[in-house]
Write a protein that holds these residues in place. Sequence first.
Motif, PDB file in Angstrom:
ATOM      1  N   ALA A   1       0.833  -1.205   0.000  1.00 44.56           N
ATOM      2  CA  ALA A   1       0.000   0.000   0.000  1.00 44.56           C
ATOM      3  C   ALA A   1       0.864   1.250   0.000  1.00 44.56           C
ATOM      4  O   ALA A   1       0.591   2.197  -0.729  1.00 44.56           O
ATOM      5  N   VAL A   2       1.928   1.240   0.802  1.00 43.78           N
ATOM      6  CA  VAL A   2       2.792   2.420   0.845  1.00 43.78           C
ATOM      7  C   VAL A   2       3.531   2.582  -0.480  1.00 43.78           C
ATOM      8  O   VAL A   2       3.702   3.697  -0.975  1.00 43.78           O
ATOM      9  N   GLU A   3       3.940   1.447  -1.067  1.00 45.56           N
ATOM     10  CA  GLU A   3       4.619   1.544  -2.366  1.00 45.56           C
ATOM     11  C   GLU A   3       3.692   2.147  -3.413  1.00 45.56           C
ATOM     12  O   GLU A   3       4.119   2.915  -4.273  1.00 45.56           O
ATOM     13  N   LYS A   4       2.396   1.813  -3.341  1.00 40.89           N
ATOM     14  CA  LYS A   4       1.444   2.421  -4.268  1.00 40.89           C
ATOM     15  C   LYS A   4       1.290   3.906  -3.999  1.00 40.89           C
ATOM     16  O   LYS A   4       1.153   4.702  -4.918  1.00 40.89           O
ATOM     17  N   LEU A   5       1.308   4.258  -2.732  1.00 44.28           N
ATOM     18  CA  LEU A   5       1.120   5.659  -2.357  1.00 44.28           C
ATOM     19  C   LEU A   5       2.290   6.517  -2.814  1.00 44.28           C
ATOM     20  O   LEU A   5       2.124   7.643  -3.242  1.00 44.28           O
ATOM     21  N   VAL A   6       3.498   5.950  -2.734  1.00 48.32           N
ATOM     22  CA  VAL A   6       4.694   6.744  -3.007  1.00 48.32           C
ATOM     23  C   VAL A   6       5.232   6.461  -4.406  1.00 48.32           C
ATOM     24  O   VAL A   6       5.876   7.317  -5.002  1.00 48.32           O
ATOM     25  N   GLY A   7       4.969   5.258  -4.911  1.00 48.08           N
ATOM     26  CA  GLY A   7       5.518   4.908  -6.210  1.00 48.08           C
ATOM     27  C   GLY A   7       6.927   4.376  -6.100  1.00 48.08           C
ATOM     28  O   GLY A   7       7.845   4.866  -6.760  1.00 48.08           O
TER      29      GLY A   7
END
Lengths: 230, 392, 198, 208
Positions: free
Chosen positions: B105-111
């Motif tokens: 989820a964080v990787e999606k949020l930050v890219g």
Amino acid sequence: MKTIEEIKAAIEAAVPGAGVEVVVNPSPCAQHSLRLDPDSALAVARFLRDDPELALDFLSNVTGVDWPDREISEKVKVARTVAKTVDGVEQQVEETVDEIRKRVEPGCLEAVYHLYSVVRKHGPVVIRMRTGNRTDRVELPSLTPVWRSGEFQEREIFDLFGIVFNGHPDLRRILMWDNFKDHPMRRDYVEPDDYEYEPTAHDAVLAKAQAHRAAAQAGAKGQEGAGAAQ
Amino acid sequence: MTASFKSPAEPKLNNLDLAPSSEPGISGDLLEVAMGPHHPSTHGVFRMDIVLDGERVIRLKPVFGYLHRNHEKIAENITYIASMPYTDRLDYICSLTNNWAYALAVEKLVGLEVPERAEYLRIILGELTRFQNHASTIGFLIQEMGASGTPLMYAFREREKILDLFESLTGSRMMCNYMRFGGCRVDPSAEWLDQVRKVVAGLPAFTDEIDRLLTSNEILMARTQGIGILPPDLAVNAGITGPMLRASGVNYDIRKIDSYGIYNRFTFRVPLGERGDVYDRYMIRLLEMRESIRILEQALKNVPGGPIVDPKSKIRGFRPKPGEAYGRIEAPKGELGFYLISDGGPNPYRYRVRPPSLVNLTILEDMCLGAAVADVVIIFGSVDIVLGEVDR
Amino acid sequence: MFGEGILKGLAETAKNFFGSYVSADRLTTVEYPEKRLEPIEAARVFPFLVYDGGDWQAGLRCVACQICEKECPPKCIYIEKSKDKKPDAVGKMQFYPTRFDIDVSVCMSCQICVEVCPFDAIKMDKLFELATDDRFGGLILDRGMLAKSNQYFHGIHPTEAAEVDARLTAERAKSAAKAGAPAAKDAGRPQPPPPGEK
Amino acid sequence: MAVDQDLKIELGKQGVFITTLQELYNWGRRNSVWPMQFGLACCAIEMIATTMARYDLARFGAEVFRPSPRQADMMIISGTVTKKMAPQVVRLYNQMAEPRYVIAMGACAISGGPFKQGYNVLKGIDRYIPVDVHIPGCPPRPEALLQAFITLQKKIDAQPLTGPGRPRFLDAAAQGEFPVPVPGEHDLEPAFNQGVWPLPVLQPGKKD
């Protein structure tokens, strides 16, 4: 899958008068969402579920978000007349000054729904609804009649955020006990004062622990005083 | 059952568009039983308020909150990375998949980009987690049926081997706190991978053992077949995910649908049930364990070298730009999702866990209506929940 | 045949029962406290503070920067910074903690303090036998109890300790080269043992 | 009556075993502590692992996990006690027959642990009931539970049968029932039991 704009158009075509607004999500995942007007939300939800092309039959996640009242201060240029003494003569002069104006943006509670399609294997489509304010107009239509999976999750939002879902079959507190009064996930919730023993406290907790200790000491002194008087 | 038993009105399964029944057909004298919150099953502090007509359940209301640990509230007051060890404690049997979902989820949020080697490690650890979760679930389920200990002991014997692997890589048996945003924390040595290969080579023997021990056992069949049937349309509408959904015959596995990580590179099948009863759920878990072994074998063949974490990722001073993201994975119990809203600060503005265990309990009443009270515990056990995740 | 499945299952349990007499794989009991499991190098329980040399008060690597205190998820660390300075592991003048408490009744063994520490001062211990009946006294570890020597660190995490020592030696050499003459005054400082020495 | 330890050992070498009533009594109590089957959270999984083959709690005479509090001697508080659960835990403890012991397993049971700052988390079960042994750890390893159990056995062994340190069930004046907290509108009432939780005077900010 359709883009968010196409979904918006499809909803507007199918449900006349549905107030749908696209909320852009600036993060790299670009999961944009649709803000629905609570009055037509139930009809829109049914359309999203039953439309053969969208077929969003699976409601994955329901959650609440608290947006408290925000004080926004902004600089505005204001023209005004001031009395000034120019060359020894008092004159009325027009000038522009910067003025900091504060206004309060009213807060609200928001419910966010993440929809997927099991049949068509696509998603997510994010829909959201906002309440009128955070105190007395906190009602939203329940989408549990459309998707059963909202049953416990909407109850949880009712419990922790205080959104009242009209049409929910069994709207009771779910996580906290029944006679609990507060909505703890709201950002202005004040938690009970049980900071009697905080050996490694700092920052906010330290302040609370110190306040607690001072109160306890004052209480103890008061009791001692009362005991001595007797 | 004696002939004088007066059967209750046919329990109706709730119409999809209707509310769950609050006033079912009632006949005879009713008995209200509160099962729990401390009850002799192995699923923690869960309570069911059951209304019984004789031996039959005519109403069942789950009561939650006995393990409500305010995970979401705490997470909104601490930094992004500080929530990672807390996710271990959500579904405390499968800490690594929880880490994975949150990191995703964080990787999606930050890219953030996850390096190849880290993706492989995530798959290996995720599938090991799934294996030991399903093994313990089967053990607990049979324990609840009254088979005191034996399958559970076998399951735990196997689980200990996997936990040793976790410990020698991450440092902890249960609370691994291993994944990081954009990768993993420690780089495993070649010896560790050899150890994994050795353990994985022994896993098929265990599934065969469980298979011989239980699958054709007549008592097990008599107690589980035709019990707790969940129709597929209700399952989808109620948001059921994971082995529960697939036992009802719905082909929906997020590893295939989203193909997050690098699952699309592996060949594996999605086992599907036919009737959606307790027996099917047991079988699905057994078959999924076999598929996990297949994935593990493929993944262990060629673990690439290279970095294990995205160089852009950092622990201190991590402040994502404003935005929101919903990331989900196929956790052993179902769809585990994390919904994050960032306002640009060091702490998440909103942090939400989509718990598969809680949503999977939505239809507990529907499955138990009309069942005998002794079957309630089995049906409940077949849902496979962990209270840390239900109440958070 | 009815009952076949049960017999098959019973055969399986019998195999395990008799197998436990011959196969170590089926007899997994480790008789703690007399016997112990093989130690796992990466295992972590609670943090401790590393010191170099023989005197923990002089050799503590911690410079009281309070990063771990801030990053600790459950906030179980309490640090008080000193007013004066003393030379640290690489020879720079630094503050030191006059107080360093860890509440092990709160610590969740997550290792984030170790990850954020820029001075390799805090590491994870393996000691788990801390059961006590003293609720308030026995569960707060102060800096005297937390301080453990670099040799001890080498004993429990040899690989990691060797890496840390190599890094510190390099840094020390660098700062000595940079400072030139002033570094001479640190020559008397006890040096950490070379990697591998126990 | 105290027996000279040297004399006892000497007699033992000669094949004469003597014991005191107290030792015999405590030996019996110490080796048949039956725990209650009662799990709360993460630590419960480690507790189950402790009873399984690898660690085998049965070696200490404690394999019989009883589902009923009336038949149990020991309660392992294995996990977070929430405010919603606390009244039930106290009630279960009240239902146990003397002698009864409590092990607080893991950080959450001792102090609320990592979840301490949560609004629904009780900051330590010892606010309401007396705890005999605390095991720090999150979760403690199964060996740590075994070690705590050995600590408890030692504690039982050291209890005199008469005098001020005697166990509660031999003390007619001792408190048997502990007040059960009531969930109120904002918090549990009372927030802690004054008689059970002797709060030390804590002064952070002062040097030790």
